[in-house]
Scaffold this active site. Structure first.
Site, short mmCIF file in Angstrom:
data_model
loop_
_atom_site.label_atom_id
_atom_site.label_comp_id
_atom_site.label_asym_id
_atom_site.label_seq_id
_atom_site.Cartn_x
_atom_site.Cartn_y
_atom_site.Cartn_z
N CYS A 139 18.80 9.96 -22.45
CA CYS A 139 19.93 10.61 -22.35
C CYS A 139 20.12 11.19 -23.63
CB CYS A 139 20.92 9.70 -22.11
SG CYS A 139 21.20 8.12 -23.14
N HIS A 163 24.98 5.01 -24.39
CA HIS A 163 24.57 6.43 -23.49
C HIS A 163 25.09 7.48 -24.03
CE1 HIS A 163 23.81 8.36 -19.90
NE2 HIS A 163 24.89 8.64 -19.68
#
Length: 477
Positions: free
Chosen positions: A113, A425
């Site tokens: 990510c 994230h």
């Protein structure tokens, strides 16, 4: 039930059933189906005159087998379209992507990510995409093999994203990125480790700046440096010896340092431009502490700011995250962070910009600039900065050049969710050319409201800004 025949023009409709328990309008509807003449245009001759919609059949003396006369013009028969309706899903994928208004997401290949969010932000810079599209596939001797491969892979990835509606799996790009920078290939228990998006961002810009350099110094300046690079002029002062010196350096981003005193991006930038460092003092003959104060001496087309949220925590021997809320604006003015020389160059364009915005609000332009007001306009023209606040004229009419104003508009935000740099994230939030904001959460994309973008400022475990990118507001003079 009676049956009748009806003559209309040259046609005769035989054996039409008449339900005398229903009003005549139902009979007219039957004739409409046969002739195409709407009921309101039908003139049917019966005993006593014309047949009315609400007439009583029993008073009309209608007989079985009777022949009636109808007059009236039919509706024009609609022709079937030559081409039937085309549904979105039936279009070629490239056309679907264009109609959607924003490009596809990127598949997470396993803790990637950080890479996906970085590339979505960089892809939003049209001038960078233009430079990449002109990049030669054949490597020149000035570029090493892995840098060349990564530049080509970046170009191909951006192109694939623009043509695709479905999420793209960036495997070829990821493989080359790991080859160029092995730290991104680190494994833990057989799985790829989470990496720092800021490090990925920095390494990508460094690589592209090397690959996209012009073959000779006489040509256009370094494209990546013109787009993202800024020069800092620093003053160093040693309090012990009173020595003073100055230096200049080129960087691709500013740092927003976060402390208990910092509540806003602008405050953090001021902190980031002032600090201490240790270096050898010629006067003292030993290492001494110097105060370093920096000012911006040239501005880029795109200004990148990193929120310094991660620090090394000695007690736990790991990177920790500063969760403090730090607000950032949609419009950023860096004039007071610039050197005196640069401020002088920004002064006239800023005044013109204020006059134009004032005119939009119906205000009087300043006396100094009102005489030339018609020659000035705001622009988004592409150009390369020459370090003086002026951009090359390109193809603008009249040879006008675009000037920096020191004012920037927010165009992308890269956020981190979680409490550790080695986990959590990353997500990117990118403003499209249409003005709409899109969230790129790996493969998932979704439209966002602009008022929600500045709420990603921290203060909890939700997504908080880690890197923000602003686009210069230029003015033609």
């Amino acid at each position: 039930m009676l049956t009748v025949s009806v003559k209309w023009q040259k046609k005769v409709f035989e054996s039409i059933e008449v339900d005398t328990l229903q009003p005549p309008y139902v009979f007219k509807a039957q004739l409409y189906d046969l002739s195409g003449v709407p009921p309101e245009r039908q003139k049917i001759m019966v005993k006593g005159g014309l047949l009315k919609d609400d007439a009583d059949w029993s008073t009309l003396g209608l007989k079985n087998g009777q022949k009636l006369m109808m007059m009236g013009t039919a509706d024009e028969i609609l022709k079937a379209p030559e081409n039937g309706p085309v549904f979105m899903e039936d279009l070629p994928e490239e056309e679907q992507a264009a109609n959607l208004g924003y490009s596809a997401g990127l598949v997470n290949l396993g803790n990637t990510c950080y890479m996906n969010s970085t590339m979505q932000c960089l892809k939003s810079v049209p001038e960078l995409k233009s430079e990449l599209s002109n990049y030669q596939s054949a490597r020149t001797k000035d570029v090493d093999q892995t840098s060349h491969m990564l530049t080509v892979a970046t170009r191909e990835l951006f192109s694939e994203l623009d043509k695709s509606v479905k999420a793209v799996a960036p495997m070829p790009f990821w493989m080359v990125l790991q080859k160029k920078y092995p730290q991104f290939a680190q494994l833990h228990n057989g799985n790829h480790m989470q990496q720092d998006a800021e490090e990925c961002w920095t390494q990508m810009l460094y690589t592209l700046s090397q690959s996209l350099k012009p073959p000779s110094p006489t040509e256009d300046p370094d494209a990546v440096k013109a787009l993202f690079g800024l020069n800092l002029r620093s003053r160093l002062h040693c309090q012990e010896s009173s020595e003073e010196s100055s230096e200049t350096e080129s960087v691709f981003s500013l740092k927003c340092h976060i402390s208990h005193e910092v509540n806003h991006l602008h405050e953090g930038l001021k902190h980031g431009l002032k600090g201490e460092l240790e270096k050898t003092s010629p006067a003292l003959g030993r290492t001494a502490v110097y105060i370093k104060e920096s000012l911006i001496d040239s501005l880029p087309r795109y200004l990148t700011v990193q929120f310094v949220r991660f620090f090394w925590k000695r007690e736990s021997n790991q990177k920790a995250k500063i969760l403090r809320k730090v607000d950032y604006p949609l419009e950023l003015d860096v004039y007071d962070l610039c050197s005196e020389d640069l401020r002088k160059k920004l002064k006239a364009p800023r005044q013109k910009l204020r006059d134009i915005e004032g005119q939009k609000l119906g205000l009087q332009a300043s006396a100094k600039s009102s005489s030339k007001g018609d020659d000035v306009k705001m622009t988004d023209a592409e150009g390369s900065s020459n370090g003086s606040g002026e951009l090359s004229s390109g193809d603008q009419p009249g040879g006008a050049s675009s000037h920096m104003t020191g004012i920037y508009d927010l165009v992308s935000v890269l956020t981190h969710k979680g409490r550790s740099a080695d986990s959590g994230h990353y997500v990117s939030w990118v403003k499209q050319e249409s003005g709409k904001w899109v969230q790129y959460d790996d493969a998932n994309t979704s439209l966002q409201r602009e008022e929600d973008i500045t709420k990603l400022s921290g203060g909890g475990d939700w997504h908080m800004a880690y890197i923000v990118m602003y686009k210069a507001r230029l003015i033609s003079m």
